[in-house]
Design an enzyme around this catalytic site. Structure first.
Site, PDB file in Angstrom:
ATOM      1  N   ARG A 411      35.172  36.549  36.839  1.00  0.00           N
ATOM      2  CA  ARG A 411      34.625  35.257  37.258  1.00  0.00           C
ATOM      3  C   ARG A 411      35.619  34.444  38.079  1.00  0.00           C
ATOM      4  O   ARG A 411      36.776  34.277  37.698  1.00  0.00           O
ATOM      5  CB  ARG A 411      34.192  34.452  36.026  1.00  0.00           C
ATOM      6  CG  ARG A 411      33.512  33.127  36.384  1.00  0.00           C
ATOM      7  CD  ARG A 411      33.097  32.373  35.155  1.00  0.00           C
ATOM      8  NE  ARG A 411      31.954  32.971  34.501  1.00  0.00           N
ATOM      9  CZ  ARG A 411      31.883  33.211  33.205  1.00  0.00           C
ATOM     10  NH1 ARG A 411      32.901  32.946  32.429  1.00  0.00           N
ATOM     11  NH2 ARG A 411      30.795  33.740  32.665  1.00  0.00           N
ATOM     12  N   HIS A 441      37.754  45.292  31.501  1.00  0.00           N
ATOM     13  CA  HIS A 441      38.808  44.301  31.267  1.00  0.00           C
ATOM     14  C   HIS A 441      40.094  44.964  30.776  1.00  0.00           C
ATOM     15  O   HIS A 441      41.119  44.293  30.620  1.00  0.00           O
ATOM     16  CB  HIS A 441      38.303  43.279  30.235  1.00  0.00           C
ATOM     17  CG  HIS A 441      39.123  42.048  30.117  1.00  0.00           C
ATOM     18  ND1 HIS A 441      39.856  41.743  29.000  1.00  0.00           N
ATOM     19  CD2 HIS A 441      39.330  41.017  30.982  1.00  0.00           C
ATOM     20  CE1 HIS A 441      40.475  40.587  29.169  1.00  0.00           C
ATOM     21  NE2 HIS A 441      40.174  40.131  30.363  1.00  0.00           N
TER      22      HIS A 441
END
Length: 696
Positions: A411, A441
């Site tokens: 993001r 991630h």
């Protein structure tokens, strides 16, 4: 009876979003702390603003979506979306008021140091002349006034850009007539603050905000009209991307399209200058259909500009932290062949106290080494000019097999990651965008090297992103290893992410979303079993956030079994510690200091045979169930001890640590009769975490 039980159960948990608000208050405390150098206080105040921007555009936006959809079910902390929104607004309003009170106090202190945010009216004639010239030559050509009337509908307003709302009267009109209305975007491609030429024989640094300069010259934009009021406003829109990954033929293009839509997402928050003209406020609230999240700002809207202001000030070293001297890891210093060293032993690095250059050198040596056959790496957030990207591109161009898993959905870094992905593809790298529906991630690099006795794998696993800039600002740990089992798991992980592979039976790793949570539960339950049997049992875990209900419940059960649990949680924590019969054996502390605490380190006593892990994952639902995350064991006993020392340093901090109370509030830990210990400053003395004896 059922309702009472449900209410009692909800009281066992703290709400995630309200807990986040408490975290941002701790950041504000650093801006208010007189022992924090003044320009560092200015930075913290800027961070409060940027934190609040993200919170509004993501978390509050989601809550408003639920309210709009008519969702009324309570979450596990006992809040309906409407109830939570009301509580958040009350807390956020108080936060903003305190933020601007702090801003005014900091301006007063800056003035004592000869740094001023000046009003145009207070400038000398010579200074005004210089600012007038700057306006006409630089600012005026960029401005575009946009009238709002029947022929010209309300223009699209970009998220988080500063605008001026202008109420106008035509010369000769009756004052009782309805006024005219226009808006004007404050140019985001010009500096928000302008340095004013120094006064004669003065060493003061004076700045004026660009919106005030525009206001003083508003007549140049509306000839024949008189400006009744000129006041700033700012709109925050929903910033969540809604991706149809399965239906997107090209994920990269789909994200680019969504990024364009993000600028025009649904309005979430409206900030207006204090005393906004009623007609202007009516125009804005009606256009944006927003009345329940309007903030009246007593000062300049959007204090994130303060971060750049501090960077523009030359000198003033006495108002800043002393620069940190990151040292090169001693185990790797003066080593020509890094791979030979890693065949002998594992190496731990602790950023920012130890330099990220060690990671860069690992990638660069692999890129240039003719014996290296393949490099595989995950990239989540990289810096604007990352040397790692250059090294990977060079490796691919020289014929090595280079595979890069680029997470396009990181993001607010999506655009940068798209640019790197295209560059890497053009260099011949195999670029993969991860698995559908999951963010990748994990932080891992695998190097495959042909040596005399066969193929060898070298692995780096980290808790933070491969970003040389944030590695100077965040505390993170990274492990270099040639351990055979870790290398095999690393190969399997990349095969699973890049190809079609059934879930692997991991020998060392815990991998989300498949088995990491189960492995953590298994270890927590093992400690509970040992405690119930009267054996030593202890858990120490350090991460950024804890919001998964199942994880909280497992920790509660372990506490009830007698396990001593110390959690070091920088941000959100939904667990309520210190509650008799529920969590009296659990402590939660948060450290907010010069560097952003970002490491994820987990310690389990294991009946005197400690297990220590580093990980990319926080203990949040999204990390454990909706992301590809990695938890890696540390086998080397000396490195285990070093990680334990880091945890113990955090637990002994009595300067910048705050302890979570059962009521959900945090209290600062004080030294009392002990020597003050500031864990980050202690860690700067590198030896302290590598040699200090374990204090159980």
């Amino acid at each position: 009876m059922k309702e009472t039980t449900s209410r009692e159960a909800a009281n066992h948990y703290l709400n995630r979003d309200l807990s986040w608000a408490e975290f941002n208050w701790r950041v504000m405390e650093e801006a208010q702390d007189p022992t924090t150098p003044l320009l560092e206080r200015v930075k913290f105040l800027s961070i409060v603003s940027s934190n609040l921007d993200e919170f509004m555009s993501v978390r509050v936006a989601g809550i408003k979506d639920q309210i709009k959809a008519g969702y009324t079910k309570k979450d596990f902390t006992g809040y309906t979306p409407a109830g939570l929104f009301k509580r958040i607004m009350k807390r956020s309003s108080k936060m903003v008021s305190e933020q601007y009170r702090t801003y005014r106090e900091i301006l007063r202190l800056l003035g004592k140091e000869g740094i001023y945010i000046a009003d145009y009216e207070d400038l000398t004639v010579t200074q005004r002349k210089a600012m007038d010239e700057y306006y006409h030559e630089i600012v005026f050509p960029v401005l575009t006034p946009m009238a709002v009337d029947q022929a010209r509908p309300f223009p699209l307003v970009r998220t988080q850009a500063v605008y001026l709302a202008v109420v106008l009267m035509k010369e000769g009109d009756d004052p009782e007539d309805e006024p005219y209305f226009a808006i004007l975007q404050v140019p985001s491609n010009l500096m928000r603050f302008i340095e004013v030429p120094a006064r004669a024989n003065s060493k003061k640094h004076e700045f004026i905000l660009i919106e005030e300069l525009i206001e003083q010259h508003i007549h140049t934009l509306f000839s024949g009209y008189t400006a009744v009021s000129v006041q700033a406003f700012r709109l925050t829109r929903n910033a969540d991307l809604t991706l149809n990954e399965e239906g997107a033929e090209d994920l990269l293009e789909e994200i680019e399209n969504q990024l364009r839509r993000r600028r025009w997402g649904d309005p979430v928050r409206l900030e207006v200058q204090k005393g906004m003209h009623p007609y202007a406020l009516k125009q804005l609230t009606e256009e944006f259909e927003i009345t329940d999240n309007v903030f009246e700002i007593d000062g300049p809207i959007d204090l994130t500009y303060l971060m750049k202001l501090t960077g523009s000030l030359k000198g003033y070293d006495h108002l800043r932290y002393k620069p940190i001297e990151s040292v090169y890891p001693a185990e790797l210093d003066d080593i020509e062949d890094l791979f030979a060293k890693l065949r002998q032993r594992d190496v731990l690095v602790y950023h920012p106290y130890e330099s990220f250059d060690a990671v860069t050198d690992f990638i660069c040596q692999a890129a240039y080494d003719p014996q290296v056959l393949a490099i595989k790496m995950t990239l989540y957030r990289v810096s604007g000019n990352s040397p790692l990207i250059q090294a990977l591109a060079r490796a691919a161009e020289s014929g090595k097999q280079v595979t890069v898993v680029v997470e396009l959905k990181a993001r607010f870094d999506e655009e940068r990651n798209i640019a790197w992905a295209r560059m890497l593809e053009q260099s011949g790298c195999h670029v993969v965008y991860g698995l559908i529906g999951l963010k990748t991630h994990a932080k891992i690099t695998l190097v495959v090297r042909q040596e005399q006795d066969g193929l060898h794998r070298y692995v780096h696993v980290g808790t933070g992103n491969y970003n040389d800039n944030t590695a100077k600002l965040y505390t993170d740990v990274g492990l270099f290893t040639s351990h055979k089992v870790i290398g095999e798991d690393a190969s399997a992980l990349f095969n699973e992410v890049t190809g079609y592979s059934a879930p692997h039976n991991w020998k060392a790793f815990g991998v989300a979303p498949t088995d990491m949570m189960d492995k953590l539960f298994e270890k927590i339950r093992r400690e509970a079993k040992h405690a119930a049997e009267g054996k030593p049992a202890r858990i120490i875990a350090k991460f950024n956030s804890l919001s998964n209900q199942q994880m909280v419940d497992e920790l509660y059960q372990a506490s009830q079994a007698g396990v001593k649990i110390d959690l070091i949680v920088r941000g959100v924590c939904c667990l309520r510690p210190g509650v008799p019969g529920l969590s009296e054996h659990i402590t939660v502390r948060s450290i907010v200091d010069r560097f952003l605490e970002h490491s994820r380190i987990f310690y389990f006593e294991n009946e005197g045979e400690p297990e220590v892990y580093i990980a990319s994952a926080d203990w949040m639902t999204r990390n454990l169930t909706r992301r590809v995350e990695l938890m890696c064991p540390v086998f080397d006993k000396d490195i285990q001890q070093s990680l334990i020392n880091i945890l113990q340093l955090n637990l002994r901090d009595n300067v910048k640590a705050r302890q979570l109370q059962p009521n959900g509030l945090y209290e600062r830990v004080t030294a009392g009769d002990d020597e003050p210990l500031r864990s980050q400053f202690e860690a700067m003395r590198i030896s302290s975490w590598k040699t200090t004896a374990h204090e159980g």
